[in-house]
Design a protein around this motif. Structure first.
Motif, PDB file in Angstrom:
ATOM      1  N   SER A  60       0.808  -1.218   0.000  1.00 57.51           N
ATOM      2  CA  SER A  60       0.000   0.000   0.000  1.00 57.51           C
ATOM      3  C   SER A  60       0.844   1.271   0.000  1.00 57.51           C
ATOM      4  N   ARG A  61       2.153   1.096  -0.032  1.00 60.11           N
ATOM      5  CA  ARG A  61       3.033   2.269   0.039  1.00 60.11           C
ATOM      6  C   ARG A  61       3.823   2.417  -1.255  1.00 60.11           C
ATOM      7  N   ILE A  62       4.313   3.638  -1.490  1.00 63.43           N
ATOM      8  CA  ILE A  62       5.192   3.878  -2.636  1.00 63.43           C
ATOM      9  C   ILE A  62       6.581   4.224  -2.107  1.00 63.43           C
ATOM     10  N   THR A  63       7.588   3.824  -2.852  1.00 71.10           N
ATOM     11  CA  THR A  63       8.982   4.071  -2.460  1.00 71.10           C
ATOM     12  C   THR A  63       9.688   4.790  -3.593  1.00 71.10           C
ATOM     13  N   PRO A  64      10.407   5.870  -3.306  1.00 74.78           N
ATOM     14  CA  PRO A  64      11.114   6.577  -4.375  1.00 74.78           C
ATOM     15  C   PRO A  64      12.281   5.757  -4.906  1.00 74.78           C
ATOM     16  N   THR A  65      12.494   5.825  -6.202  1.00 73.49           N
ATOM     17  CA  THR A  65      13.624   5.156  -6.843  1.00 73.49           C
ATOM     18  C   THR A  65      14.889   5.985  -6.650  1.00 73.49           C
ATOM     19  N   SER A  66      16.016   5.410  -7.053  1.00 74.64           N
ATOM     20  CA  SER A  66      17.292   6.146  -6.957  1.00 74.64           C
ATOM     21  C   SER A  66      17.259   7.383  -7.854  1.00 74.64           C
ATOM     22  N   GLU A  67      16.551   7.256  -9.009  1.00 78.29           N
ATOM     23  CA  GLU A  67      16.411   8.418  -9.888  1.00 78.29           C
ATOM     24  C   GLU A  67      15.609   9.527  -9.204  1.00 78.29           C
ATOM     25  N   ALA A  68      14.594   9.112  -8.468  1.00 73.70           N
ATOM     26  CA  ALA A  68      13.785  10.097  -7.750  1.00 73.70           C
ATOM     27  C   ALA A  68      14.621  10.820  -6.690  1.00 73.70           C
ATOM     28  N   GLN A  69      15.505  10.093  -6.005  1.00 75.48           N
ATOM     29  CA  GLN A  69      16.352  10.707  -4.988  1.00 75.48           C
ATOM     30  C   GLN A  69      17.291  11.741  -5.604  1.00 75.48           C
ATOM     31  N   LEU A  70      17.856  11.392  -6.746  1.00 73.80           N
ATOM     32  CA  LEU A  70      18.746  12.339  -7.430  1.00 73.80           C
ATOM     33  C   LEU A  70      17.974  13.566  -7.921  1.00 73.80           C
ATOM     34  N   LEU A  71      16.786  13.304  -8.473  1.00 73.08           N
ATOM     35  CA  LEU A  71      15.961  14.404  -8.951  1.00 73.08           C
ATOM     36  C   LEU A  71      15.554  15.316  -7.792  1.00 73.08           C
ATOM     37  N   TYR A  72      15.256  14.714  -6.657  1.00 75.28           N
ATOM     38  CA  TYR A  72      14.815  15.490  -5.498  1.00 75.28           C
ATOM     39  C   TYR A  72      15.906  16.454  -5.029  1.00 75.28           C
ATOM     40  N   GLN A  73      17.157  16.037  -5.104  1.00 73.91           N
ATOM     41  CA  GLN A  73      18.261  16.924  -4.720  1.00 73.91           C
ATOM     42  C   GLN A  73      18.267  18.198  -5.567  1.00 73.91           C
ATOM     43  N   GLU A  74      18.041  18.013  -6.877  1.00 75.94           N
ATOM     44  CA  GLU A  74      17.995  19.170  -7.773  1.00 75.94           C
ATOM     45  C   GLU A  74      16.783  20.040  -7.480  1.00 75.94           C
ATOM     46  N   VAL A  75      15.641  19.407  -7.240  1.00 77.74           N
ATOM     47  CA  VAL A  75      14.415  20.152  -6.955  1.00 77.74           C
ATOM     48  C   VAL A  75      14.558  20.956  -5.673  1.00 77.74           C
ATOM     49  N   GLU A  76      15.145  20.363  -4.643  1.00 76.89           N
ATOM     50  CA  GLU A  76      15.314  21.072  -3.369  1.00 76.89           C
ATOM     51  C   GLU A  76      16.189  22.302  -3.537  1.00 76.89           C
ATOM     52  N   ARG A  77      17.268  22.160  -4.329  1.00 78.29           N
ATOM     53  CA  ARG A  77      18.129  23.322  -4.566  1.00 78.29           C
ATOM     54  C   ARG A  77      17.353  24.456  -5.213  1.00 78.29           C
ATOM     55  N   SER A  78      16.494  24.095  -6.166  1.00 78.46           N
ATOM     56  CA  SER A  78      15.684  25.110  -6.849  1.00 78.46           C
ATOM     57  C   SER A  78      14.685  25.752  -5.895  1.00 78.46           C
ATOM     58  N   PHE A  79      14.028  24.919  -5.077  1.00 77.48           N
ATOM     59  CA  PHE A  79      13.019  25.455  -4.161  1.00 77.48           C
ATOM     60  C   PHE A  79      13.646  26.319  -3.079  1.00 77.48           C
ATOM     61  N   VAL A  80      14.815  25.905  -2.588  1.00 75.92           N
ATOM     62  CA  VAL A  80      15.508  26.713  -1.578  1.00 75.92           C
ATOM     63  C   VAL A  80      15.870  28.069  -2.162  1.00 75.92           C
TER      64      VAL A  80
END
Length: 307
Positions: A60-80
């Motif tokens: 019932s849960r979703i887990t982020p892939t390694s690609e998602a983790q890398l993408l999230y780093q870029e997104v966080e930099r942009s949002f910050v």
């Protein structure tokens, strides 16, 4: 991974970030105040646009892939970065951020103005101030050239590209060596300085002209032994016992307790100063706030000195 090469829907990125932050579709929907299906659709569209699998379902849960983790780093930099921009804008709107360059004549720059700047900055931790001190002529040049947004110099001021506004005048004061017999008097008059060694200010200043005029009107002769362009030098000479003088109260106050006595002088001789700023540029809101508070400070000081 560079997001700038793809044209993405900002709402898709927001949904992705919300899922990464909260750990699930349901929590992300609550965070974004939208429905679960809307979040799922945004994530699906983002994966399609990027041609990447960002989440894997495990029960019932979703887990982020390694690609998602890398993408999230870029997104966080942009949002910050965006959050910093928004905070900077809020700070500017509330006059709590920015840079201000101020120049002043020595009478103000050695004590009175720095103390005011310190109080001004107490409520504005993100404001940077550059404070310059020099002769009124150089202050005028710096303002005219755009090197300083605000200047404070002696009156009168005439310049084609600089606006001048007079500050409330303050009365000049008599300064005497602290062990001089005149230091016992509460108020000094021209006759008290008859035949006393007198330290004069530069002949090009309006204050010097007014001082000389008062003594001439009273028929009092002084022993004018020394002339100096700077009131701080006059104060140091008086403190050393070289003579007596009449100077602005701002400088005199800095020498109290250092071998110098300060006394009111009658008749009153006004010390006049002006605010200088460019006629070709609009003052920043920060500079306007600075001036409003500084005018009030000088007005209060003037009233205190005349009490």
């Amino acid at each position: 991974m560079e997001l700038s090469r793809r044209v993405l829907n900002p709402r898709q990125i927001e949904a992705f970030r919300a899922v990464m932050l909260t750990g699930g579709i349901t929590s992300a929907a609550e965070l974004m105040s939208i429905s679960q299906p809307a979040v799922s659709r945004l994530i699906g569209d983002l994966q399609y646009a990027l041609k990447l699998t960002l989440f894997e379902r495990r029960g019932s849960r979703i887990t982020p892939t390694s690609e998602a983790q890398l993408l999230y780093q870029e997104v966080e930099r942009s949002f910050v970065g965006l959050e910093r921009i928004e905070q900077a804008a809020r700070d500017l709107e509330s006059r709590r951020a920015g840079t201000l360059r101020v120049a002043a004549m020595p009478a103000l720059a050695i004590g009175f103005l720095p103390r005011f700047v310190a109080r001004f900055l107490e409520q504005r931790p993100r404001v940077d101030v550059s404070l310059w001190g020099s002769s009124s002529t150089l202050v005028l040049d710096w303002v005219a050239a755009g090197q300083c947004e605000l200047g404070f110099g002696q009156t009168p001021v005439e310049h084609a590209t600089v606006l001048s506004e007079k500050l409330p005048p303050v009365p000049a004061v008599a300064i005497i060596p602290s062990d001089h017999w005149l230091a016992e008097k509460e108020r000094i008059v021209p006759e008290d300085f008859a035949n006393e060694p007198f330290i004069s200010l530069g002949s090009s200043t309006l204050l010097r002209y007014r001082i000389d005029a008062v003594f001439a009107d009273h028929g009092v002769n002084r022993k004018q032994r020394i002339e100096t362009q700077l009131t701080m030098i006059a104060c140091a000479l008086v403190a050393a016992g070289t003579g007596v003088a009449i100077v602005d109260p701002f400088t005199a106050e800095e020498y109290v307790g250092r071998g110098l006595a300060v006394r009111p002088f009658a008749p009153s001789i006004n010390v006049e100063m002006s605010i200088l700023h460019s006629a070709q540029r609009t003052l920043s809101t920060l500079a306007q706030d600075f001036l409003a508070e500084f005018r009030s400070e000088v007005a209060g000081y003037s009233l205190k000195m005349r009490a």
